[in-house]
Design an enzyme around this catalytic site. Structure first.
Site, PDB file in Angstrom:
ATOM      1  N   GLU A  60      29.334 -12.712  39.122  1.00 41.81           N
ATOM      2  CA  GLU A  60      28.541 -13.089  37.766  1.00 41.81           C
ATOM      3  C   GLU A  60      29.098 -14.438  37.396  1.00 41.81           C
ATOM      4  O   GLU A  60      28.208 -15.357  36.909  1.00 41.81           O
ATOM      5  CB  GLU A  60      29.367 -12.016  36.875  1.00 41.81           C
ATOM      6  CG  GLU A  60      28.576 -12.433  35.389  1.00 41.81           C
ATOM      7  CD  GLU A  60      29.544 -11.491  34.300  1.00 41.81           C
ATOM      8  OE1 GLU A  60      28.854 -11.338  33.219  1.00 41.81           O
ATOM      9  OE2 GLU A  60      30.486 -11.179  34.613  1.00 41.81           O
TER      10      GLU A  60
ATOM     11  N   HIS B 104      33.412  -6.015  39.296  1.00 41.51           N
ATOM     12  CA  HIS B 104      32.879  -7.122  38.669  1.00 41.51           C
ATOM     13  C   HIS B 104      33.045  -8.317  39.649  1.00 41.51           C
ATOM     14  O   HIS B 104      34.086  -8.909  40.112  1.00 41.51           O
ATOM     15  CB  HIS B 104      33.561  -7.739  37.426  1.00 41.51           C
ATOM     16  CG  HIS B 104      33.077  -6.952  36.037  1.00 41.51           C
ATOM     17  ND1 HIS B 104      33.394  -5.576  35.949  1.00 41.51           N
ATOM     18  CD2 HIS B 104      32.260  -7.324  35.228  1.00 41.51           C
ATOM     19  CE1 HIS B 104      32.799  -5.256  34.733  1.00 41.51           C
ATOM     20  NE2 HIS B 104      32.109  -6.144  34.296  1.00 41.51           N
TER      21      HIS B 104
ATOM     22  N   HIS C 238      29.908  -1.526  28.572  1.00 40.61           N
ATOM     23  CA  HIS C 238      31.111  -1.805  28.346  1.00 40.61           C
ATOM     24  C   HIS C 238      31.357  -0.754  27.117  1.00 40.61           C
ATOM     25  O   HIS C 238      30.508  -1.201  25.817  1.00 40.61           O
ATOM     26  CB  HIS C 238      31.544  -2.969  28.155  1.00 40.61           C
ATOM     27  CG  HIS C 238      31.864  -3.762  29.524  1.00 40.61           C
ATOM     28  ND1 HIS C 238      32.987  -3.961  30.111  1.00 40.61           N
ATOM     29  CD2 HIS C 238      31.006  -4.455  30.414  1.00 40.61           C
ATOM     30  CE1 HIS C 238      32.905  -4.561  31.180  1.00 40.61           C
ATOM     31  NE2 HIS C 238      31.574  -4.725  31.561  1.00 40.61           N
TER      32      HIS C 238
END
Length: 380
Positions: free
Chosen positions: A222, A219, A32
Site C-alpha cells: 500500500e 498489510h 477496520h
C-alpha cells in the site's frame, strides 16, 4: 462482454429491472473497526468521557474526517485514528462501536465480514487485551442479532486481530489471537505505518502463528514497494495481502501497435497470481493515500482493472468507511463508473472474497453458493 440492451442503474448494469447494489450479497475482507464509527456515536462517546473533538456536530465531524483523510499521505491519513481510538477505550464504547459496525455491514448487504482492529490500542482506560477482544465480540453478536431480528438479514462476522507493526508486541498479540480463536477471532494481521516496518521484524509472531495453524493477512503493497509484499509472503506466510496494490509494479506492459499488447509478469506477481493470494483492494482509500500514485490520480487509473483482467484474485473493500465516506456498495458503483463493470463482474469479486475468507473450506463453499443464489434471485 456485450452490454447491448442493458441499463445503467445506480452504477450497475442489469439485464432489466432496477437492482439496488446494496441488496447484493457481499463479503468484506478489509474493514477496520476503528475506521468505521458513526460521527454521531463519536460525539456521544466523547461527551461521556470528556474527550475533545475537532468538531461539535455530526455533519462537521464527518467532513473533518473526509478532508483530513484526503491529504494524499498514509501517515496523515492514519492520524485521523487518534480521534476514533480516543473514544474506544472502554468496554461500553467498544461494545457500542462493534454493535453498530455489524448493523452497518448488514445495511451494506454484507453477509460475511472479517473486521480488523488492534486491541493493543484500546488499553488506555484499564482494559486488558482479553477484555477488549471480549467486548468487541459481545458488540458484534448484539449487532448480528439486531440485524436478524429487525430486518431478517443473516450476517456472520469474524475478528482479525492486528498487531501494530511499529511496536514490539506482535508475539503477544499473536498469542492473544490464537487464544480467542474459539471466541470469534479468525485471523491475524499487522497494521500501521508500512514503510520502515517490514513483516520480517515480526518473525517470532509469524512463526508462532504458523506453528498454531492460524491464518494471516498482512498489510503490504500500500505504502511501500514490492519488497514489502515479498516479506509478507515469505516472512509472514500471508494468505492474503492487505491492499497489495504495488504488485502491479511487477507487471510489464508493452504495446507493439494499436492492436497488440504484450504483458509479462515478474516472479513475485506470477506467484501471487498462481497461488491465488487475494488482494484486499480498497479503491477510494488507495486513491486517498496515493497508493496508486505510480499509475495516476483518478480512480480510473487504479491498476484494479489490469489485475482483474490478468486473473488476479481481486476483492473490493472499504478499508475505513468513515475516513473514505464509503461502503462496499459505493465502491462497486465507483468501479462500475470507472471500468464499466456489470452484475457478473460484481459476482466475481464477491466469489473471490468468499474463497479468500478464513472460514473452513466447507463454509467457504456454502458462502459462495449463497452469494450466487442471491445474485441469481436479484437478477431474475
Amino acid at each position: 462482454m456485450s452490454l447491448a440492451g442493458q441499463y445503467l442503474i445506480n452504477g450497475v448494469r442489469t439485464a432489466g429491472g432496477r437492482i439496488d447494489i446494496a441488496r447484493l450479497p457481499k463479503v468484506s475482507l478489509h474493514d477496520h473497526l476503528d475506521g468505521g464509527l458513526r460521527p454521531q456515536t463519536i460525539l456521544e462517546l466523547a461527551d461521556e468521557i470528556g474527550f475533545e473533538l475537532p468538531a461539535d456536530d455530526a455533519d462537521s465531524l464527518g467532513r473533518w474526517f473526509s478532508e483530513s483523510a484526503a491529504s494524499g499521505s498514509l501517515v496523515e491519513y492514519l492520524k485521523t485514528f487518534d480521534v476514533t481510538l480516543g473514544v474506544m477505550q472502554t468496554r461500553e464504547g467498544l461494545i457500542r462501536v462493534a454493535r453498530e459496525f455489524a448493523l452497518d455491514l448488514a445495511d451494506d448487504g454484507v453477509v460475511y465480514g472479517e473486521i480488523r482492529w488492534a486491541p493493543e490500542q484500546h488499553l488506555q482506560r484499564g482494559l486488558s487485551l482479553d477484555e477488549a477482544v471480549e467486548a468487541v465480540q459481545e458488540g458484534l453478536e448484539l449487532g448480528i442479532e439486531d440485524a436478524r431480528r429487525d430486518s431478517g438479514h443473516v450476517l456472520r462476522v469474524g475478528q482479525l486481530v492486528s498487531a501494530m507493526r511499529q511496536a514490539d508486541r506482535s508475539l503477544e498479540i499473536a498469542q492473544l489471537a490464537v487464544r480467542h480463536r474459539g471466541n470469534g477471532v479468525v485471523g491475524f494481521d499487522i497494521a500501521g505505518p508500512e514503510k520502515g516496518f517490514p513483516p520480517s521484524l515480526h518473525l517470532d509472531a509469524f512463526d508462532f502463528l504458523a506453528e498454531s495453524w492460524f491464518p494471516v493477512t498482512v498489510h503490504a503493497g500500500e505504502a511501500d514497494s514490492l519488497d514489502s509484499i515479498r516479506s509478507a509472503i515469505i516472512d509472514g506466510r500471508a494468505l492474503r495481502l492487505g491492499h497489495g496494490v504495488s504488485v502491479a509494479e511487477d507487471i510489464e506492459i508493452e504495446n507493439e501497435d494499436d492492436e497488440t499488447t504484450f504483458v509479462s509478469l515478474g516472479d513475485l506477481a506470477q506467484w501471487v497470481k498462481d497461488r491465488e493470494i487475494a488482494l484486499e483492494l480498497a479503491p477510494s482509500s488507495n486513491l486517498q493515500t496515493e497508493a496508486i500514485a505510480a499509475w495516476g490520480t483518478e480512480l480510473s487509473d487504479h491498476p484494479f482493472d489490469l489485475l482483474y483482467q490478468l486473473g488476479f484474485r481481486v476483492t473490493v473493500n472499504t478499508d475505513n468507511r468513515l475516513m473514505s465516506g464509503t461502503s462496499i456498495t459505493r465502491e462497486l458503483s465507483l468501479l462500475s463508473d470507472a471500468f464499466g463493470y456489470d452484475l457478473s463482474d460484481f459476482e466475481v469479486f464477491q466469489l473471490n472474497a468468499a474463497a479468500a475468507t478464513f472460514l473452513s473450506v466447507e463454509d467457504r463453499e456454502d458462502l459462495a453458493e449463497s452469494i450466487s443464489a442471491g445474485f441469481d434471485e436479484l437478477s431474475a
